[in-house]
Enzyme design. Structure first.
Site, PDB file in Angstrom:
ATOM      1  N   GLU A 288       0.820  -1.216   0.000  1.00 64.46           N
ATOM      2  CA  GLU A 288       0.000   0.000   0.000  1.00 64.46           C
ATOM      3  C   GLU A 288       0.854   1.267   0.000  1.00 64.46           C
ATOM      4  O   GLU A 288       0.514   2.258   0.652  1.00 64.46           O
ATOM      5  CB  GLU A 288      -0.955  -0.005   1.200  1.00 64.46           C
TER       6      GLU A 288
ATOM      7  N   TRP B 110      -7.567 -10.984   5.239  1.00 67.24           N
ATOM      8  CA  TRP B 110      -7.047 -10.054   6.246  1.00 67.24           C
ATOM      9  C   TRP B 110      -8.021 -10.062   7.416  1.00 67.24           C
ATOM     10  O   TRP B 110      -9.073  -9.514   7.328  1.00 67.24           O
ATOM     11  CB  TRP B 110      -6.906  -8.635   5.667  1.00 67.24           C
TER      12      TRP B 110
END
Length: 740
Positions: free
Chosen positions: A387, A521
């Site tokens: 990210e 996740w």
């Protein structure tokens, strides 16, 4: 140098006259720990944020010191620290030895020059977990626990010629490479320190039974060599995680002066943009979970027992792959993955915000990750960023990630590189396609839109970028045990909605063969000190299992139904005990072909495709027992019929939430709500917009001079100027929920 035309020696266990010089002594016990003037005796592993790092954003960030006396030492001696977060300064007998910058990799120092010969010696390690402008990470959605949270050893008695302790884990890199037919080569790179004259290096490859599978001898001055192996047994994931042991020995005048051992596995892992992943030439879908290493009120301070328990739970859910987020994990964990057959994505904490000041540290941490773990058969790729476009596409960002990608290829040409892109990163972004294989972190159905949007996004990406070998590297929804409902709603933090979310994602992933893998996740809830949502402070609650590892959520059984071959049945809503009398819906998870549900006088049998819903199940006032039967498996839960709904099952209105209901504007704009068409000056007058900006910037403030310059411009113009146009749609959707 290749092994050819040489007679292999007898088995190691039968050799006589071996003198192994080095000794490894564990020194985890009896450390004096000092924090802000207070002292106590502790045993390592230890974290000084084990509690506050999971309860408040204002957890302790500072320097603490660990001190102890050393055992009796002889000859050349090294101090080995498994990990200390994030900067560690080592002193011996009051003299500074060195400093390690980075909180997740193993490091060593030669402490020989600082020792008092024949006298008492004291080692001190000052650990600092404050933010460092030149050390990754600075911003991330997990707690930066301080402490020496892995083993500490002293390695002593080293010969004047020995396998280096400053190059990789054991001084020997052994990379199996497939040759012709069934033959393989082990490419050896050896680092030997000290006086190499008249020293020979011998390499013996032993199979699981201790038999010699290959042998090679070379002069100690030869760094690179090739060991040939005929038709080895392949390391074949969880079906047969077969490991060989490579024993490397240094000999001088017929006497062994040093020896190390490492384990390797022979396997190939390849990827195809249309057909997915292949292990040893056979297709395999990587059914993965992500793992953070911390535990409830332990922080990162884990022993082998906790690492093994994590892996047993991951194996139980049916996963065959693990993404180790977002940093280097313990050697014990990698060893266990080798033994159990998991395929591992290993990565560095180059995360959230790119910084040129941190680039040297990024190279250091990537080098440590690869050189220390290159021999692990379980690791199939190296992750170079996660990210990283969260802060926008800085001018040097693309070049910086390309540099890390090239470095990974130089250090290990045998494995592909990978990365995990933020969901706002546009499909056509130049950041896509840098690494060999690629992941995307997507949270449709939690942070925006609905979970059905994942299907459209995946298919759109594959249509636009068919050359990219894609996986789903993160996805998830919060699930807090105390919140329960009939069907669950997006943003309600219920265990119910989390299960609905994962039911859809699990099916969407299974239906796309070209998607080579996915990583939930997260496998476990984990500490995230900056969070305060859903009535729980300091925690990310997206785990399939609670942070204490005591409770498997319903979403755990979703994946067990899709992934596991172990027969089972599980009734969802086990904690949804109080239900309004009348009728209810009961979900059941199983990998069996059909399920029978019985509640009182109600009995019904339905075909089961991983999950089956029993509608209009009667609930009488008082005690009800529900039993599901699938094959030889049964599961029973209690349902309490009540007159009014239990208010404790619903998220209180005053609880904070990062999640809001997202609206599809169908390309238009909702009158009376903000959008990217508004000027920055107008947007900044809204407290809710200001809160969003602070969250996006990790609490940092925008310099006043920049604010003054930005006010006249429309937000879409500003996003274009800072190369964040790919985030415009998501920014607009969020703003369209905020009234002017």
């Amino acid at each position: 140098m290749r092994a050819a035309g040489r007679r292999a020696p007898q088995r190691i266990s039968e050799r006589k006259g071996c003198i192994v010089m080095r000794t490894v002594l564990n020194i985890n016990e009896n450390w004096t720990f000092e924090k802000e003037g207070a002292r106590e005796t502790v045993t390592l592993p230890h974290s000084y944020n084990a509690v506050d790092g999971q309860e408040t954003a204002d957890y302790y960030r500072g320097v603490c010191t660990y001190t102890r006396t050393l055992p009796e030492l002889r000859g050349r001696t090294y101090l080995e620290v498994g990990a200390a977060n994030s900067v560690a300064a080592v002193s011996v007998n009051g003299k500074r030895v060195g400093e390690h910058r980075g909180g997740y990799s193993l490091f060593r120092f030669d402490i020989t020059p600082y020792l008092n010969a024949g006298g008492e010696n004291t080692v001190s390690i000052a650990v600092d977990n404050r933010d460092q402008e030149d050390v990754y990470p600075s911003q991330a959605d997990f707690t930066f626990y301080g402490g020496i949270y892995r083993d500490v050893n002293v390695i002593t008695g080293l010969s004047d010629c020995h396998f280096s302790l400053m190059d990789g884990l054991c001084g020997v890199s052994a990379v199996p490479v497939k040759g012709d037919g069934a033959d393989w080569e082990v490419h050896l790179t050896t680092h030997i320190a000290g006086k190499k004259e008249n020293v020979q290096a011998q390499y013996t490859l032993l199979d699981r039974d201790g038999n010699t599978a290959g042998w090679l001898e070379a002069d100690a001055a030869v760094q690179d060599a090739v060991l040939c192996v005929k038709d080895p047994v392949l390391w074949n994931g969880m079906r047969n995680p077969y490991l060989y042991t490579l024993r490397a020995v240094l000999m001088r005048d017929g006497v062994e002066i040093d020896a190390v051992e490492t384990r390797i596995g022979f396997r190939t892992v390849t990827f195809d943009a249309e057909k997915g992943c292949f292990l040893n030439g056979e297709p395999i879908k990587l059914k993965g979970v992500s793992r953070h290493q911390d535990r409830y009120h332990r922080g990162n301070a884990l022993t082998v027992r906790e690492h093994r328990e994590d892996l047993e739970l991951i194996r139980e859910v049916g996963a065959n792959s693990i993404r180790l987020a977002h940093y280097q994990h313990d050697q014990h964990f990698y060893d266990l993955c080798d033994e159990m057959g998991f395929l591992v994505w290993a990565e560095v904490p180059v995360i959230s915000r790119f910084s040129e000041k941190k680039q040297a540290n990024a190279r250091q941490q990537l080098t440590e990750l690869i050189t220390q773990n290159i021999n692990h058969a379980s690791i199939y790729c190296w992750g170079v960023e996660n990210e990283i476009t969260m802060g926008g596409a800085a001018k040097a960002l693309e070049a910086g990630i390309r540099e890390l990608n090239d470095l990974a290829h130089r250090l290990d040409p045998s494995r592909p590189t990978t990365c995990a892109q933020l969901m706002m990163c546009g499909i056509d972004s130049p950041m896509n396609g840098i690494t060999d294989i690629q992941g995307y972190n997507l949270y449709f159905g939690w942070y925006l839109q609905t979970f059905n949007a994942i299907d459209k996004w995946l298919d759109q990406f594959h249509a636009q970028r068919p050359e990219i070998k894609l996986c789903l590297s993160e996805y998830g929804a919060e699930g807090i045990l105390k919140y329960q409902s009939e069907h669950g709603e997006q943003g309600d933090y219920s265990e119910t909605y989390q299960a609905r979310f994962h039911e859809h994602y699990a099916r969407a992933i299974a239906e796309r063969d070209w998607l080579w893998g996915s990583y939930v996740w997260n496998m476990f809830d984990f500490g995230a000190a900056n969070r305060d949502e859903g009535g729980v402070k300091g925690r990310n609650n997206k785990g399939l299992v609670t942070i204490d590892r005591k409770t498997r959520k319903d979403s755990f059984y979703v994946y067990k139904a899709f992934w596991s071959d172990e027969p089972f049945v599980h009734i969802g809503g086990e904690r949804y005990v109080d239900r309004v009398a009348g009728t209810t819906t009961v979900p059941v998870y199983s990998n069996q072909p059909e399920v029978t549900l019985t509640v009182g006088g109600y009995t019904r049998t339905l075909a089961c495709d991983h999950v089956v819903y029993f509608e209009d199940v009667p609930v009488a006032l008082g005690e009800n027992t529900a039993t599901a039967v699938a094959g030889a498996c049964t599961h029973t839960i209690r349902i309490n019929g009540v007159e009014t709904a239990n208010p404790d099952y619903v998220l209180p209105g005053e609880c904070k939430s990062f999640v809001r209901n997202w609206f599809d504007t169908d390309g238009g704009l909702r009158e009376g709500y903000f959008s990217i068409e508004d000027r920055a000056g107008a947007l900044l007058k809204s407290p809710e917009v200001q809160s969003l900006i602070r969250m996006a910037l990790g609490g940092k403030k925008i310099p006043p001079v920049l604010l003054a310059l930005a006010k006249p411009f429309k937000l879409k113009t500003l996003m274009k100027l800072v190369r964040m146009s790919s985030m415009a749609d998501i920014a607009n959707q969020y703003l369209q929920t905020i009234k002017k």
